[in-house]
Design a protein around this motif. Structure first.
Motif, PDB file in Angstrom:
ATOM      1  N   PRO A 154       0.856  -1.192   0.000  1.00 20.52           N
ATOM      2  CA  PRO A 154       0.000   0.000   0.000  1.00 20.52           C
ATOM      3  C   PRO A 154       0.890   1.240   0.000  1.00 20.52           C
ATOM      4  CG  PRO A 154      -0.677  -1.578   1.683  1.00 20.52           C
ATOM      5  CD  PRO A 154       0.676  -1.996   1.207  1.00 20.52           C
ATOM      6  N   MET A 155       0.578   2.239  -0.832  1.00 17.29           N
ATOM      7  CA  MET A 155       1.468   3.394  -0.930  1.00 17.29           C
ATOM      8  C   MET A 155       0.723   4.667  -1.287  1.00 17.29           C
ATOM      9  SD  MET A 155       3.438   2.516  -4.517  1.00 17.29           S
ATOM     10  CE  MET A 155       4.503   1.370  -3.657  1.00 17.29           C
ATOM     11  N   ASP A 156       1.354   5.804  -0.928  1.00 15.59           N
ATOM     12  CA  ASP A 156       0.780   7.106  -1.271  1.00 15.59           C
ATOM     13  C   ASP A 156       1.735   7.927  -2.133  1.00 15.59           C
ATOM     14  OD1 ASP A 156       2.745   7.766   0.533  1.00 15.59           O
ATOM     15  OD2 ASP A 156       1.391   8.639   2.024  1.00 15.59           O
ATOM     16  N   PHE A 157       2.824   7.302  -2.604  1.00 18.46           N
ATOM     17  CA  PHE A 157       3.823   7.927  -3.480  1.00 18.46           C
ATOM     18  C   PHE A 157       4.609   9.043  -2.808  1.00 18.46           C
ATOM     19  CE2 PHE A 157       0.195   6.746  -6.402  1.00 18.46           C
ATOM     20  CZ  PHE A 157       0.709   5.480  -6.688  1.00 18.46           C
ATOM     21  N   SER A 158       4.688   8.985  -1.481  1.00 16.05           N
ATOM     22  CA  SER A 158       5.461   9.967  -0.721  1.00 16.05           C
ATOM     23  C   SER A 158       6.892   9.463  -0.549  1.00 16.05           C
ATOM     24  CB  SER A 158       4.822  10.180   0.658  1.00 16.05           C
ATOM     25  OG  SER A 158       4.871   8.966   1.392  1.00 16.05           O
ATOM     26  N   ALA A 159       7.711  10.220   0.214  1.00 16.73           N
ATOM     27  CA  ALA A 159       9.104   9.831   0.450  1.00 16.73           C
ATOM     28  C   ALA A 159       9.180   8.499   1.181  1.00 16.73           C
ATOM     29  CB  ALA A 159       9.822  10.924   1.244  1.00 16.73           C
ATOM     30  N   HIS A 160       8.287   8.288   2.172  1.00 18.91           N
ATOM     31  CA  HIS A 160       8.374   7.025   2.905  1.00 18.91           C
ATOM     32  C   HIS A 160       7.905   5.850   2.048  1.00 18.91           C
ATOM     33  CE1 HIS A 160       4.107   7.854   3.982  1.00 18.91           C
ATOM     34  NE2 HIS A 160       4.009   6.562   4.176  1.00 18.91           N
ATOM     35  N   SER A 161       7.059   6.112   1.032  1.00 19.79           N
ATOM     36  CA  SER A 161       6.710   5.065   0.080  1.00 19.79           C
ATOM     37  C   SER A 161       7.929   4.665  -0.735  1.00 19.79           C
ATOM     38  CB  SER A 161       5.608   5.543  -0.865  1.00 19.79           C
ATOM     39  OG  SER A 161       4.343   5.560  -0.247  1.00 19.79           O
ATOM     40  N   HIS A 162       8.781   5.649  -1.028  1.00 19.60           N
ATOM     41  CA  HIS A 162      10.006   5.377  -1.786  1.00 19.60           C
ATOM     42  C   HIS A 162      10.900   4.392  -1.036  1.00 19.60           C
ATOM     43  CE1 HIS A 162      13.942   5.813  -3.562  1.00 19.60           C
ATOM     44  NE2 HIS A 162      14.389   6.520  -2.547  1.00 19.60           N
ATOM     45  N   PHE A 163      11.143   4.650   0.249  1.00 19.64           N
ATOM     46  CA  PHE A 163      12.013   3.773   1.025  1.00 19.64           C
ATOM     47  C   PHE A 163      11.402   2.378   1.172  1.00 19.64           C
ATOM     48  CE2 PHE A 163      13.380   7.985   2.756  1.00 19.64           C
ATOM     49  CZ  PHE A 163      14.660   7.949   2.223  1.00 19.64           C
ATOM     50  N   THR A 164      10.083   2.326   1.345  1.00 22.63           N
ATOM     51  CA  THR A 164       9.412   1.035   1.465  1.00 22.63           C
ATOM     52  C   THR A 164       9.501   0.261   0.159  1.00 22.63           C
ATOM     53  OG1 THR A 164       7.856   2.011   3.043  1.00 22.63           O
ATOM     54  CG2 THR A 164       7.253  -0.108   2.097  1.00 22.63           C
ATOM     55  N   PHE A 165       9.304   0.977  -0.963  1.00 21.65           N
ATOM     56  CA  PHE A 165       9.363   0.294  -2.254  1.00 21.65           C
ATOM     57  C   PHE A 165      10.784  -0.176  -2.565  1.00 21.65           C
ATOM     58  CE2 PHE A 165       9.686  -0.094  -6.841  1.00 21.65           C
ATOM     59  CZ  PHE A 165       8.578  -0.881  -7.111  1.00 21.65           C
TER      60      PHE A 165
END
Length: 303
Positions: A154-165
């Motif tokens: 699950p993602m919102d395309f924010s900075a923390h989504s980047h690290f998770t991806f």
């Protein structure tokens, strides 16, 4: 995986431990775990004076008896010989004690069981997901552990989504897994003031979300991946994500924290919190960049 060399497992001395420990044994190789701390925290380890007086044979301290019980449980599971195991039995507040030991032992991952049929609220697991200074993995009671072939992010395309991806991509490459992204979008409550219908504004919001996805890929040089764009209804987002995960036969849900913050309530973000609350069916990993919540943790320990 080198991210999780040291893990801590919470045990509650219930039937759940007998289910959880073999699953931990199975997951060690998948995660690259080299050392495991099994921890149990009792509110009071002392025996009442009347009990010790009437039963003088009970000379073993309660903590030693608990350690012996845990050792017996571990002996029945086939842990790899290269895994170092340490048992910690403490007295005190379960949450603050587990967090303190996680910091002392500098663990990379905390592993908790999630009950579905067995009794138990799971409140400690939910609190630890918020406040742990490291990543947290939840292993459901009724799920067999295996190498994840299908990972939902699950993602919102924010900075923390980047690290998770980034982490998801690394895991997918190592395991040969397929990544499925999931982005929930919604129609603003005042959409009608624009003169457009609900469906028209929903289409606008989806287009905006897809543009964010393209910008996300370009900004962080991520390769294209299968991402679902789903209109969020008024229900519980956590339950909605779990339903999607089961529909897609997902083996692991991977979600990131928001990083540094001074408030425990927003460490995971609202959707992640709801997901932790709702999920006792699909293995889940809350990925945190190690140490990012330490400033909050240090403040908590001083209260």
């Amino acid at each position: 995986m080198k991210n999780f060399e040291k893990a801590m497992v919470g045990l509650d001395l219930t039937e759940m431990d007998e289910i959880l420990i073999p699953k931990i044994s199975a997951v060690t190789g998948i995660l690259g775990i080299q050392k495991i701390y099994f921890i149990h925290v009792s509110k009071d380890l002392s025996l009442p004076e009347e009990i010790t007086k009437n039963f003088p044979d009970l000379i073993a301290p309660a903590d030693e008896a608990i350690k012996s019980e845990i050792k017996s449980l571990l002996a029945s599971s086939k842990f790899p010989k290269n895994i170092e195991i340490e048992i910690v039995v403490e007295e005190g507040n379960p949450m603050s004690t587990v967090l303190r030991w996680a910091k002392i032992k500098d663990v990379d991952l905390m592993i908790m069981g999630r009950k579905k049929v067995l009794e138990g609220s799971g409140s400690l697991a939910k609190s630890l997901a918020q406040k742990a200074p490291c990543s947290v993995m939840f292993i459901p009671e009724l799920v067999n552990i295996k190498i994840p072939e299908r990972i939902l992010v699950p993602m919102d395309f924010s900075a923390h989504s980047h690290f998770t991806f980034q982490f998801a991509d690394k895991a997918a490459e190592e395991f040969g897994s397929t990544i499925f992204g999931l982005h929930l979008y919604e129609v603003p409550s005042g959409y009608y003031k624009t003169g457009k219908s609900f469906d028209e504004f929903a289409a606008i919001m989806e287009t905006h979300a897809r543009n964010d996805y393209e910008k996300f890929l370009a900004k962080h040089s991520h390769k294209d991946f299968d991402c679902m764009f789903v209109l969020k209804d008024n229900g519980n987002e956590g339950k909605f994500i779990i339903d999607k995960a089961k529909e897609l036969n997902i083996d692991l849900i991977l979600m990131g924290s928001r990083g540094r913050t001074s408030s425990a309530a927003v460490l995971l973000g609202s959707i992640a919190e709801k997901l932790v609350q709702a999920n006792n069916e699909v293995p889940m990993l809350i990925f945190k960049k190690k140490g990012e919540t330490m400033s909050f943790f240090d403040a908590l320990m001083k209260i």
